[in-house]
Design a protein around this motif. Sequence first.
Motif, mmCIF file in Angstrom:
data_model
loop_
_atom_site.group_PDB
_atom_site.id
_atom_site.type_symbol
_atom_site.label_atom_id
_atom_site.label_comp_id
_atom_site.label_asym_id
_atom_site.label_seq_id
_atom_site.Cartn_x
_atom_site.Cartn_y
_atom_site.Cartn_z
ATOM 1 N N CYS A 1 -2.293 46.304 51.127
ATOM 2 C CA CYS A 1 -3.212 46.411 52.276
ATOM 3 C C CYS A 1 -3.864 47.792 52.347
ATOM 4 N N ILE A 2 -4.442 48.214 51.217
ATOM 5 C CA ILE A 2 -5.116 49.506 51.151
ATOM 6 C C ILE A 2 -6.482 49.302 50.508
ATOM 7 N N THR A 3 -7.320 50.324 50.548
ATOM 8 C CA THR A 3 -8.629 50.235 49.909
ATOM 9 C C THR A 3 -8.466 50.421 48.399
ATOM 10 N N ARG B 1 4.985 54.949 44.289
ATOM 11 C CA ARG B 1 5.838 54.140 43.417
ATOM 12 C C ARG B 1 5.450 52.665 43.486
ATOM 13 N N GLN B 2 5.173 52.156 44.688
ATOM 14 C CA GLN B 2 4.786 50.743 44.822
ATOM 15 C C GLN B 2 3.517 50.444 44.021
ATOM 16 N N ALA B 3 2.504 51.285 44.151
ATOM 17 C CA ALA B 3 1.250 51.074 43.427
ATOM 18 C C ALA B 3 1.492 51.156 41.913
ATOM 19 N N PHE B 4 2.268 52.141 41.511
ATOM 20 C CA PHE B 4 2.551 52.334 40.095
ATOM 21 C C PHE B 4 3.274 51.129 39.503
ATOM 22 N N LEU B 5 4.313 50.654 40.176
ATOM 23 C CA LEU B 5 5.088 49.533 39.654
ATOM 24 C C LEU B 5 4.252 48.265 39.573
ATOM 25 N N LEU B 6 3.407 48.042 40.570
ATOM 26 C CA LEU B 6 2.533 46.870 40.511
ATOM 27 C C LEU B 6 1.584 46.963 39.315
ATOM 28 N N ARG B 7 1.020 48.139 39.104
ATOM 29 C CA ARG B 7 0.060 48.314 38.013
ATOM 30 C C ARG B 7 0.718 48.090 36.660
ATOM 31 N N TYR B 8 1.902 48.614 36.477
ATOM 32 C CA TYR B 8 2.547 48.496 35.180
ATOM 33 C C TYR B 8 3.297 47.192 34.990
ATOM 34 N N ARG B 9 3.230 46.332 35.988
ATOM 35 C CA ARG B 9 3.647 44.941 35.784
ATOM 36 C C ARG B 9 2.446 44.105 35.369
ATOM 37 N N GLY B 10 1.288 44.755 35.303
ATOM 38 C CA GLY B 10 0.091 44.068 34.832
ATOM 39 C C GLY B 10 -0.863 43.659 35.937
ATOM 40 N N GLU B 11 -0.606 44.094 37.158
ATOM 41 C CA GLU B 11 -1.483 43.715 38.273
ATOM 42 C C GLU B 11 -2.794 44.496 38.212
ATOM 43 N N SER B 12 -3.868 43.846 38.659
ATOM 44 C CA SER B 12 -5.178 44.495 38.686
ATOM 45 C C SER B 12 -5.291 45.382 39.921
ATOM 46 N N LEU B 13 -6.319 46.219 39.920
ATOM 47 C CA LEU B 13 -6.557 47.073 41.083
ATOM 48 C C LEU B 13 -6.778 46.246 42.347
ATOM 49 N N LYS B 14 -7.510 45.169 42.214
ATOM 50 C CA LYS B 14 -7.778 44.286 43.367
ATOM 51 C C LYS B 14 -6.478 43.705 43.924
ATOM 52 N N THR B 15 -5.576 43.317 43.046
ATOM 53 C CA THR B 15 -4.293 42.748 43.487
ATOM 54 C C THR B 15 -3.449 43.811 44.178
ATOM 55 N N ILE B 16 -3.425 45.014 43.617
ATOM 56 C CA ILE B 16 -2.676 46.110 44.234
ATOM 57 C C ILE B 16 -3.236 46.387 45.618
ATOM 58 N N GLN B 17 -4.543 46.426 45.714
ATOM 59 C CA GLN B 17 -5.218 46.665 46.990
ATOM 60 C C GLN B 17 -4.800 45.605 48.011
ATOM 61 N N ALA B 18 -4.812 44.349 47.602
ATOM 62 C CA ALA B 18 -4.469 43.259 48.520
ATOM 63 C C ALA B 18 -2.987 43.286 48.910
ATOM 64 N N LYS B 19 -2.098 43.486 47.938
ATOM 65 C CA LYS B 19 -0.657 43.465 48.226
ATOM 66 C C LYS B 19 -0.218 44.627 49.094
ATOM 67 N N SER C 1 -6.282 56.304 43.854
ATOM 68 C CA SER C 1 -5.713 57.610 44.161
ATOM 69 C C SER C 1 -4.199 57.613 43.947
ATOM 70 N N ARG C 2 -3.531 56.571 44.390
ATOM 71 C CA ARG C 2 -2.078 56.488 44.225
ATOM 72 C C ARG C 2 -1.698 56.390 42.742
ATOM 73 N N LEU C 3 -2.467 55.625 41.984
ATOM 74 C CA LEU C 3 -2.185 55.503 40.552
ATOM 75 C C LEU C 3 -2.423 56.829 39.833
#
Length: 187
Positions: free
Chosen positions: A145-147, A125-143, A153-155
Amino acid sequence: MADEFEAFCRRYRKALIRHVKNAFDGFTIEDAEEIAQEAFLNVSRKDTAVGWAYLAQTARNLAKNRIRDNQTLKYDHRKNTPLEDDFHPRDKAPNAEATLIQTQQAALNAQRIREAIATMSERVRQAFLLRYRGESLKTIQAKLCITEDAAKSRLSEARAHLKKTVGELPDVDWPTLANEVDDDHEK
């Protein structure tokens, strides 16, 4: 020089008119004569002697330009149609019942998606919500703390969960929906 050009014109005039008339459907004899005249005029401005091939190509280019100009005029004419001719309020007004149904369907779709998101695991859910707020993969990774592969994979897992739970995903305002779901989850 003038005598040579007159001989050139006499020699090729009829052939050029026939060539233009046959090459372009919809051209009248008058159109073909005008284009031939323009072609001879253009050729007369050349310092060097030219042959049939150059004259015929010049005429073809002029004919193509005329076709383009006519299409542009037709397009501009449609664009500048008076408002009274093109506007019929009774035909264009949205149907109140159809608008209400669309609004209710959109609300129902959003509710189904919210419920599906609420059943996702926290990490997905965290990865999904970040992505659909417009965050990039790199930002999701950083926020999170995952690869980057973990974020992908989460998306992917989130999309599969939504497809399984909701079916074909409807057109919704994803960033707004993601913020609403996040606000609901924090309460």
